[in-house]
Design an enzyme around this catalytic site. Sequence first.
Site, PDB file in Angstrom:
ATOM      1  N   PRO A   1       0.829  -1.216   0.000  1.00 53.81           N
ATOM      2  CG  PRO A   1      -0.602  -1.462   1.822  1.00 53.81           C
ATOM      3  CD  PRO A   1       0.597  -2.050   1.183  1.00 53.81           C
ATOM      4  N   GLY A   2       0.347   2.295  -0.650  1.00 57.40           N
ATOM      5  CA  GLY A   2       0.980   3.618  -0.592  1.00 57.40           C
ATOM      6  C   GLY A   2       2.251   3.766  -1.394  1.00 57.40           C
ATOM      7  CB  THR A   3       4.289   1.563  -3.435  1.00 54.07           C
ATOM      8  OG1 THR A   3       3.203   0.733  -3.832  1.00 54.07           O
ATOM      9  CG2 THR A   3       4.982   0.969  -2.238  1.00 54.07           C
TER      10      THR A   3
ATOM     11  CE  LYS B   1      -0.913  -0.911  -5.186  1.00 53.92           C
ATOM     12  NZ  LYS B   1      -0.109  -0.500  -3.999  1.00 53.92           N
ATOM     13  CB  THR B   2      -3.759   5.652  -7.076  1.00 54.97           C
ATOM     14  OG1 THR B   2      -4.142   4.577  -6.237  1.00 54.97           O
ATOM     15  CG2 THR B   2      -4.976   6.374  -7.589  1.00 54.97           C
TER      16      THR B   2
ATOM     17  CG  HIS C   1      13.964  -2.070  27.962  1.00 56.24           C
ATOM     18  ND1 HIS C   1      13.520  -3.322  28.316  1.00 56.24           N
ATOM     19  CD2 HIS C   1      13.799  -1.981  26.623  1.00 56.24           C
ATOM     20  CE1 HIS C   1      13.107  -3.954  27.224  1.00 56.24           C
ATOM     21  NE2 HIS C   1      13.263  -3.159  26.191  1.00 56.24           N
ATOM     22  CD  GLU C   2      13.557   1.644  24.792  1.00 58.50           C
ATOM     23  OE1 GLU C   2      14.176   1.395  23.740  1.00 58.50           O
ATOM     24  OE2 GLU C   2      12.496   1.063  25.097  1.00 58.50           O
TER      25      GLU C   2
ATOM     26  CG  ASP D   1      12.239  -5.804  23.076  1.00 59.91           C
ATOM     27  OD1 ASP D   1      11.801  -5.180  22.107  1.00 59.91           O
ATOM     28  OD2 ASP D   1      12.703  -5.265  24.108  1.00 59.91           O
TER      29      ASP D   1
HETATM   30  P1  ATP Z   1      -3.034   1.724  -2.079  1.00 60.29           P
HETATM   31  O1  ATP Z   1      -2.465   0.412  -2.499  1.00 60.29           O
HETATM   32  O2  ATP Z   1      -3.176   1.850  -0.601  1.00 60.29           O
HETATM   33  O3  ATP Z   1      -4.257   2.138  -2.849  1.00 60.29           O
HETATM   34  P2  ATP Z   1      -1.271   3.234  -3.808  1.00 60.29           P
HETATM   35  O4  ATP Z   1      -0.116   2.356  -4.075  1.00 60.29           O
HETATM   36  O5  ATP Z   1      -2.318   3.340  -4.858  1.00 60.29           O
HETATM   37  O6  ATP Z   1      -1.915   2.877  -2.403  1.00 60.29           O
HETATM   38  P3  ATP Z   1      -1.155   6.071  -4.041  1.00 60.29           P
HETATM   39  O7  ATP Z   1      -2.609   6.244  -3.719  1.00 60.29           O
HETATM   40  O8  ATP Z   1      -0.748   6.233  -5.454  1.00 60.29           O
HETATM   41  O9  ATP Z   1      -0.673   4.683  -3.469  1.00 60.29           O
HETATM   42  O10 ATP Z   1      -0.274   7.041  -3.153  1.00 60.29           O
HETATM   43  C1  ATP Z   1      -0.789   7.674  -1.977  1.00 60.29           C
HETATM   44  C2  ATP Z   1      -0.039   8.976  -1.755  1.00 60.29           C
HETATM   45  O11 ATP Z   1       1.317   8.695  -1.396  1.00 60.29           O
HETATM   46  C3  ATP Z   1       0.054   9.827  -3.005  1.00 60.29           C
HETATM   47  O12 ATP Z   1      -1.000  10.741  -3.067  1.00 60.29           O
HETATM   48  C4  ATP Z   1       1.376  10.546  -2.844  1.00 60.29           C
HETATM   49  O13 ATP Z   1       1.221  11.701  -2.044  1.00 60.29           O
HETATM   50  C5  ATP Z   1       2.213   9.574  -2.049  1.00 60.29           C
HETATM   51  N1  ATP Z   1       3.089   8.750  -2.901  1.00 60.29           N
HETATM   52  C6  ATP Z   1       3.090   7.394  -2.960  1.00 60.29           C
HETATM   53  N2  ATP Z   1       4.049   6.946  -3.774  1.00 60.29           N
HETATM   54  C7  ATP Z   1       4.675   8.037  -4.269  1.00 60.29           C
HETATM   55  C8  ATP Z   1       5.754   8.216  -5.169  1.00 60.29           C
HETATM   56  N3  ATP Z   1       6.370   7.184  -5.729  1.00 60.29           N
HETATM   57  N4  ATP Z   1       6.130   9.489  -5.455  1.00 60.29           N
HETATM   58  C9  ATP Z   1       5.511  10.549  -4.889  1.00 60.29           C
HETATM   59  N5  ATP Z   1       4.495  10.436  -4.026  1.00 60.29           N
HETATM   60  C10 ATP Z   1       4.069   9.199  -3.701  1.00 60.29           C
END
Ligand code: ATP
Length: 526
Positions: A110-112, A114-115, A335-336, A410
């Site tokens: 997620p968040g890489t 793709k969209t 600990h830390e 841990d």
């Molecule tokens: P998901 O799988 O959760 O739908 P996703 O892979 O589609 O996530 P995006 O929705 O494209 O991820 O990215 C979310 C936000 O993260 C974007 O709006 C952007 O701000 C930031 N972001 C993610 N990847 C990049 C990247 N490679 N370069 C710049 N910004 C990024």
Amino acid sequence: MRAYLKEVLAGLALGVLAFSIWAGHNVWPFMLLGGLVFLLFQSAGLRGGFQRKYVNIVGNTVSHVEFADIGGQDTAKKELCEALDFLRNYEASQKLGIRPLKGILLTGPPGTGKTMLAKAAATYTDSIFMSTSGSEFIEVYAGVGAQRVRDLFRKARESARHHQKKSAIIFVDEIEVLGGKRGQHTSHLEYDQTLNQLLVEMDGLSVEDDVRILLIGASNRADLLDSALLRPGRFDRIVRVGLPDREGRKHILSLHTRNKPLDPAVDLDRVARETFGFSGAHLEGVTNEAAILALRQELDTIHQHHFEEAIDKVILGERLERRPKAAEMERIAIHEAGHAVMAEILRPHSVAVVQVSPRGGTLGHVRHSPADDQYMYSRPWLEDDIAILLSGAIAEERSTGCRSSGSANDFETAVDIARRIVFLGLSSAGIVDRQSASPDTVNRAVNDILTRQEQRVRRSLRRYGAAVDEVARVLVQEERATGQVVRRILEGSGFLAPDPARPSSQPLPRRREHRVRVRPKGRRSA
Ligand code: ATP
């Protein structure tokens, strides 16, 4: 006006009814008829009549995201561009008899981005962009999902014609919900019908169409997809969108700080080094949090320490108001400090910061910043990981005479790593088959690894105990110590040779009168 139509009609009907009663007419047959019609509508509504009939399309527009707005992901961008060239150079690819691609699947965590990639693909090919999610198609009522798939493709064509575009990109996020393996769901008839309709629509895409449609699917779980979707002629290309490497992270950080005023001393390379494992979305979060922190402090520019704080916030969550009691605080600090000292001994210059302020679900935390990203691990490396994990509890034991519940996480992680060592065939048990290995063999090998690391940590902390006490003292006093401070303490005790390439410029915090009692009276270190 359409929105008020039902209310106006209902009002009119009530008015006519009231007038008829007043005029002395027999209204019962009309009321009976009205009731029947209402019931009929209600049952139709349950099957989709009153419910939303169409799939919810987000971003039925022309996209403005470009490939230049996406940081890192060079391989994914290159693969995607190659696959899209048939839409851009349509005539040339037709001359060569190239069959146009019908679908591209983007897979990755997620968040890489793709969209973003799908949107950039629409900009690159001058196509209309329509985005929806796999869960939009799933209903308990048979036939609704299939209807929505048909609508989606129809709308894409209409929208492209309306905007006078020759192509449309349909982006379906979470495509595994819509395209999961057939026959695996309890209400599988509806799921299967929906997927079948998608396959039919994809098969129906033709070069002769006035609007060329490309389906881009995104999934975090490509392993769940039905094999019919993955065969050539459907999703012809599978593009992996992974977590960014250090250069990629730096690129993403620079993109998201374009519109933010940075202090000239801000070192984005250092931020990139300290954010191993972060996705683009996490990095965007870090830059945003850093800006919010600067705003809270009424500063005009964002400083390095805002980024450091923002990284902790994104990893662990907001700092909590709750303050541990003094004795608890001393234990947490010990600990830390144990973790930090052990990490510096085994991997010099790896500690970024140690802190003992409660955040999210933790009371203290050591943030490591590996010199380089690493994707393969040797047995000694994994054993060092275990040693660093166990060092917190053993430092507590050495100073206070017992361990505490604070080491539960841990231990869990250490056991997980030890099991990985065993199943990767790196332990003394040799190559072990996960399915057929007896629990006894696995447990013996895991215990052997853990016991040896425990003994190793005990020996080290006996030697470096004074440095642990000193780091703990700083932590109780300041709540936080940077990696530089930890290194200065170790160098000062003669345990770590100063590295001329990386001077520890940060001075040690001044000793206060109050001396933290880190070891109970009369107790010798273990
Ligand atoms: P998901 O799988 O959760 O739908 P996703 O892979 O589609 O996530 P995006 O929705 O494209 O991820 O990215 C979310 C936000 O993260 C974007 O709006 C952007 O701000 C930031 N972001 C993610 N990847 C990049 C990247 N490679 N370069 C710049 N910004 C990024």
